[in-house]
Motif scaffolding. Structure first.
Motif, PDB file in Angstrom:
ATOM      1  N   ARG A 144       0.880  -1.229  -0.037  1.00  0.00           N
ATOM      2  CA  ARG A 144      -0.040  -0.101   0.106  1.00  0.00           C
ATOM      3  C   ARG A 144       0.995   1.267   0.105  1.00  0.00           C
ATOM      4  O   ARG A 144       0.599   2.320  -0.860  1.00  0.00           O
ATOM      5  N   ASP A 145       2.033   1.218   0.885  1.00  0.00           N
ATOM      6  CA  ASP A 145       2.797   2.576   0.856  1.00  0.00           C
ATOM      7  C   ASP A 145       3.380   2.650  -0.287  1.00  0.00           C
ATOM      8  O   ASP A 145       3.859   3.902  -0.922  1.00  0.00           O
ATOM      9  N   THR A 146       3.877   1.473  -0.832  1.00  0.00           N
ATOM     10  CA  THR A 146       4.617   1.714  -2.089  1.00  0.00           C
ATOM     11  C   THR A 146       3.792   2.186  -3.132  1.00  0.00           C
ATOM     12  O   THR A 146       4.347   3.199  -4.196  1.00  0.00           O
ATOM     13  N   LEU A 147       2.409   1.831  -3.407  1.00  0.00           N
ATOM     14  CA  LEU A 147       1.794   2.333  -4.467  1.00  0.00           C
ATOM     15  C   LEU A 147       1.330   3.746  -4.252  1.00  0.00           C
ATOM     16  O   LEU A 147       1.309   4.540  -5.111  1.00  0.00           O
ATOM     17  N   ASP A 148       1.041   4.202  -2.868  1.00  0.00           N
ATOM     18  CA  ASP A 148       0.895   5.473  -2.513  1.00  0.00           C
ATOM     19  C   ASP A 148       2.134   6.301  -2.761  1.00  0.00           C
ATOM     20  O   ASP A 148       1.820   7.451  -3.565  1.00  0.00           O
ATOM     21  N   TYR A 149       3.068   5.818  -2.934  1.00  0.00           N
ATOM     22  CA  TYR A 149       4.405   6.715  -3.298  1.00  0.00           C
ATOM     23  C   TYR A 149       4.518   6.883  -4.979  1.00  0.00           C
ATOM     24  O   TYR A 149       4.504   8.003  -5.211  1.00  0.00           O
TER      25      TYR A 149
ATOM     26  N   ALA B 200       1.849   7.077  -6.716  1.00  0.00           N
ATOM     27  CA  ALA B 200       0.727   7.821  -7.026  1.00  0.00           C
ATOM     28  C   ALA B 200       1.239   9.254  -6.797  1.00  0.00           C
ATOM     29  O   ALA B 200       1.062  10.134  -7.307  1.00  0.00           O
ATOM     30  N   SER B 201       1.688   9.612  -5.649  1.00  0.00           N
ATOM     31  CA  SER B 201       2.276  10.834  -5.243  1.00  0.00           C
ATOM     32  C   SER B 201       3.304  11.375  -6.169  1.00  0.00           C
ATOM     33  O   SER B 201       3.415  12.626  -6.470  1.00  0.00           O
TER      34      SER B 201
ATOM     35  N   GLY C 240      -5.864   0.482  -2.575  1.00  0.00           N
ATOM     36  CA  GLY C 240      -6.281   1.742  -2.808  1.00  0.00           C
ATOM     37  C   GLY C 240      -6.101   2.179  -4.316  1.00  0.00           C
ATOM     38  O   GLY C 240      -6.020   3.247  -4.583  1.00  0.00           O
ATOM     39  N   LEU C 241      -5.700   1.123  -5.183  1.00  0.00           N
ATOM     40  CA  LEU C 241      -5.387   1.425  -6.668  1.00  0.00           C
ATOM     41  C   LEU C 241      -6.882   1.239  -7.494  1.00  0.00           C
ATOM     42  O   LEU C 241      -7.174   0.102  -7.974  1.00  0.00           O
TER      43      LEU C 241
END
Length: 802
Positions: free
Chosen positions: A451-456, A458-459, A483-484
């Motif tokens: 999750r944190d990796t995908l959020d990164y 995205a940011s 969250g994708l």
């Protein structure tokens, strides 16, 4: 070490192995191509820049002025720093390469019998028997001696897209890999006799080529070379033949003009930044097979991630078995299928863990799992023909059972169908008509760091496409849980036309039931839209896409073939390591751009100053005016580089930098450095002319004029450093301030003034020099803001927090 019963080919005895080693029949192709220590030393000592500086150093020594030969220390510094950093990188890479090395299973004598054991590729000898299973890379050329539905993909060698069935007597080539079935082959060509082995050697080659950053620097160096030749000829002629200043002073002036033209630290700083990147990533168990991958991943704007093993953990467990036929021996069949799979994938491993007591049935036919067909099976004679695989592939997707499987998969679970077939599994029309018996529900754990990796990503405005062979609904559920969000599509509905495929890929986020050839086509389609694509994966079905992606990232626990073709291998199997690789690439690219600005600015003002002084010398020759001696001696340009370029560049090249990588490296560097270099060159020449008193000037007046020119140059060059260091943080401000104060100390301490041949004691000359320098600094500041407006780049003085 596992004993293999009933072998058709037993393997070699210890004596037979020893004999072949003695005869040199070993696989001596290195698993990693990296320079030896002696090659590293030669490559860092015998460089073109060191040769130029070395010749100039000897010329200065011939004049007897030892202090002016201080720039010769650059030869030692460049060589020592380069050697140390490359040795550190080599040591890191070699250690990681051993950890991530593909180790084939080789049958050798073991006590009174024979057994298969993993060996390093270089330990393989002629006639060794090597076992094969799905995902294994073939490390040497050979001939198949055993095969059970063995299929080999040779597309990386021959371009042939379809897997090739292999049976006893068929040849296999190194560099190819197994996609289905199992077997064994005898090594017929080892070492450098195996031509195809060079592919595997190249796949793991540590190299600095094909790098946009290094290609850009080479273009810059070419540009500098074109400037150096005419400027060098002009300054040599005028200083030696028009100044009438005597041999010693003329030679020192000539060398003082030539030394700063040479960008002695640019390539060095680039190599250091890359090497330090390798070491830093090595600490995170990240093996960089090709060094430009560090910068390449920093430019990536699309990441194609496989679900299993990347977003979810490899291990699975059987969460539930839903019986559809109460009379069928589902438990016995599942136990038997798992036991008869010689190389079980994660799904069959979970089944084997849940059902450990297989019945004593004899297999009459076996169909191994293939990514393209999505099922496997075994025929047991009177006990029936059994298949296990994707429900929506084995059944009508609109059947009640397939729809129930899809509902279960919508929760993010993997669902397999166990069914009875009306045809033997090796029949040409298999699986035929399948009667559903049970739904096997497997639970996959989502990686806690996914999750944190995908959020990164995205940011950072990096698009993520989840590409999986699993059911599309199940894949979409996992992506949604992370969250994708976005549209999900079954790959069986994807268009074959590349243009239409590219359009679909822009619209959708998640794809299920993707075949290996489709993964490759999807990478190509994204690249056709000018995307820089990274592909992550760990299975044999990812190999083709990994190879063709701009950056291939494999998991350390993945198939040997996937690790062999990837540029980056995450040995700790952590998807969360990718942001660190991206950050490292950004650090390298951003910092080298800063450093390049400093070095190129110095070269521009040095060349411009040399041309101006040279033209002044020519006018003296033909018009009878006062000749112009070059303002600086070698020691002056040496100390000028200490705190405006050398030390700050080294610090900036290793500093943190998270700015996004942007295309147009050469254009941006040239756009920034050329105006600044011209401003400094013009200002320094004007300051020199204002202080220069002609041929009647004595040594004191000439030293004062040289000091004035140097003051102007340093004030402007420090301001270039101040601009390059932006956006500011406390340590960047400290770096600029300390660099400026260092020169204040050099010019005010009597010992250093005498040592470095400086004389700032003429108040009027020094004041004029400072004023001209401040005007140049103001011009550089204005140019920086104007460039930002013209290029559409937001200029910031201070780094934003958070």
């Amino acid at each position: 070490m596992t004993t293999v019963p009933g072998l058709a080919a037993r393997g070699l005895t210890d004596a037979e192995v020893a004999q072949r080693v003695a005869e040199g029949k070993t696989n001596d192709v290195p698993t990693r191509v990296s320079r030896s220590v002696s090659e590293i030393v030669r490559a860092n000592v015998f460089t073109r820049i060191n040769a130029i500086l070395g010749v100039l150093f000897l010329i200065v020594l011939s004049t007897g002025s030892i202090i002016n030969g201080a720039f010769g220390l650059l030869i030692i510094a460049n060589s020592v720093i380069g050697i140390i950093q490359e040795l550190r990188a080599k040591n890191t890479l070699d250690k990681l390469a051993i950890v991530g090395q593909t180790k084939p299973m080789v049958r050798r004598q073991s006590g009174d019998g024979f057994a298969a054991r993993p060996l390093a590729p270089h330990e393989v000898v002629l006639d060794d028997i090597i076992e094969l299973g799905p995902g294994d890379q073939i490390v040497v050329d050979g001939e198949v001696v055993e095969g059970a539905n063995l299929e080999v993909d040779e597309s990386l060698l021959t371009g042939e897209a379809d897997p090739i069935p292999k049976g006893p007597g068929d040849p296999v080539m190194s560099g190819s890999f197994v996609v289905a079935g199992s077997g064994a082959y005898r090594a017929t060509k080892v070492g450098r006799e195996a031509y195809a082995a060079r592919l595997a050697e190249e796949a793991s080659k540590f190299t600095l080529v094909n790098s946009e950053l290094r290609n850009g620097i080479n273009k810059i160096l070419q540009f500098i070379t074109y400037l150096l030749i005419p400027a060098g000829i002009l300054i040599i002629y005028t200083q030696l033949f028009t100044t009438e200043a005597g041999f010693k002073r003329s030679v020192l002036a000539m060398v003082g003009a030539l030394v700063p033209m040479v960008p002695e630290g640019l390539v060095l700083m680039t190599s250091i930044a890359f090497a330090v990147g390798v070491v830093r990533l090595g600490r995170r168990q990240c093996l960089v097979n090709e060094l430009p991958a560090i910068e390449g991943l920093a430019r990536v704007d699309v990441v194609c991630a496989d679900k299993t093993g990347t977003l979810t953990e490899n291990g699975m467990r059987v969460a539930e078995v839903r019986l559809l036929d109460e009379n069928a021996p589902a438990a016995d069949v599942l136990a038997r299928l798992a036991a008869d799979d010689p190389r079980p994938n994660a799904s069959m491993q979970a089944v084997a863990e849940a059902y450990k007591l297989p019945p004593d049935w004899a297999a009459t036919a076996i169909a191994p799992f293939k990514s393209a067909t999505k099922w496997s099976g075994v025929s047991y004679g009177e006990h029936g023909n059994w298949v296990i695989g994707a429900p929506d592939v084995l059944l009508d997707p609109h059947s009640a059972t397939a729809e129930e499987a899809e509902r279960i998969g919508a929760k993010g679970l993997r669902v397999l169908l166990l069914g009875r077939s009306d045809l033997p599994v090796d029949h040409a029309d298999a699986p035929g008509t399948v009667t559903p018996v049970a739904l096997v529900v497997l639970e996959q754990r989502i990686r806690p760091d996914a999750r944190d990796t995908l959020d990164y990503f995205a940011s950072q405005h990096v698009a993520v496409k989840v590409i999986s062979g699993d059911n599309a609904v199940s894949v979409g559920a996992v992506a949604d849980a992370l969250g994708l969000h976005g549209e999900t599509m079954d790959a069986r509905e994807l268009p074959e036309d590349p243009q239409r495929l590219a359009e679909v890929l822009e619209q959708c986020t998640t794809f299920g039931r993707v075949r290996p050839d489709q993964k490759r086509a999807m990478v190509h389609a994204l690249q056709s839209r000018q995307h820089t694509v990274a592909m992550t994966g760990d299975g044999v079905n990812d190999v083709l896409a990994l190879k063709d992606a701009d950056i291939g990232v494999a998991m350390g626990s993945g198939a040997p073939a996937s690790r062999a073709v990837a540029q980056i291998v995450l040995l700790d199997n952590k998807f969360a390591t990718l942001p660190h690789v991206v950050a490292e690439g950004r650090r390298v690219i951003g910092n080298i751009e800063r450093v390049s600005n400093l070095f190129l600015t110095k070269t521009v003002y040095s060349v411009l100053l040399a041309i101006a002084v040279g033209l002044g010398g020519l006018s003296a020759r033909f018009l009878g005016t006062d000749p112009l001696l070059f303002p600086f001696q070698p020691i002056h340009v040496t100390i000028a580089a200490w705190f405006t370029i050398g030390i700050p560049a080294f610090i900036l090249s290793l500093a943190p930098n998270n700015e996004r990588a942007k295309p147009g490296f050469v254009r941006r560097v040239m756009t920034a450095a050329l105006p600044s270099g011209v401003v400094i060159g013009v200002a320094t020449f004007c300051s020199y002319l204002l202080a220069y008193q002609g041929r009647q000037a004595g040594p004191t007046e000439q030293t004062q004029a040289s000091t004035a020119a140097l003051i102007t140059l340093l004030v402007a060059a420090i301001w270039v450093l101040a601009v390059v260091a932006r956006p500011y943080e406390w340590w960047r401000v400290a770096l600029v301030v300390i660099s400026g104060l260092a020169y204040v100390a050099i010019f005010t301490v009597p010992f250093t003034r005498e040592l470095f041949l400086l004389d700032p004691t003429n108040p009027r000359t020094t004041a004029v020099a400072l004023a001209v320098g401040l005007v140049a600094a103001g011009a550089i500041e204005v140019i920086w803001w104007v460039q930002g407006r013209v290029l559409g780049e937001r200029r910031r003085l201070w780094r934003q927090v958070g």
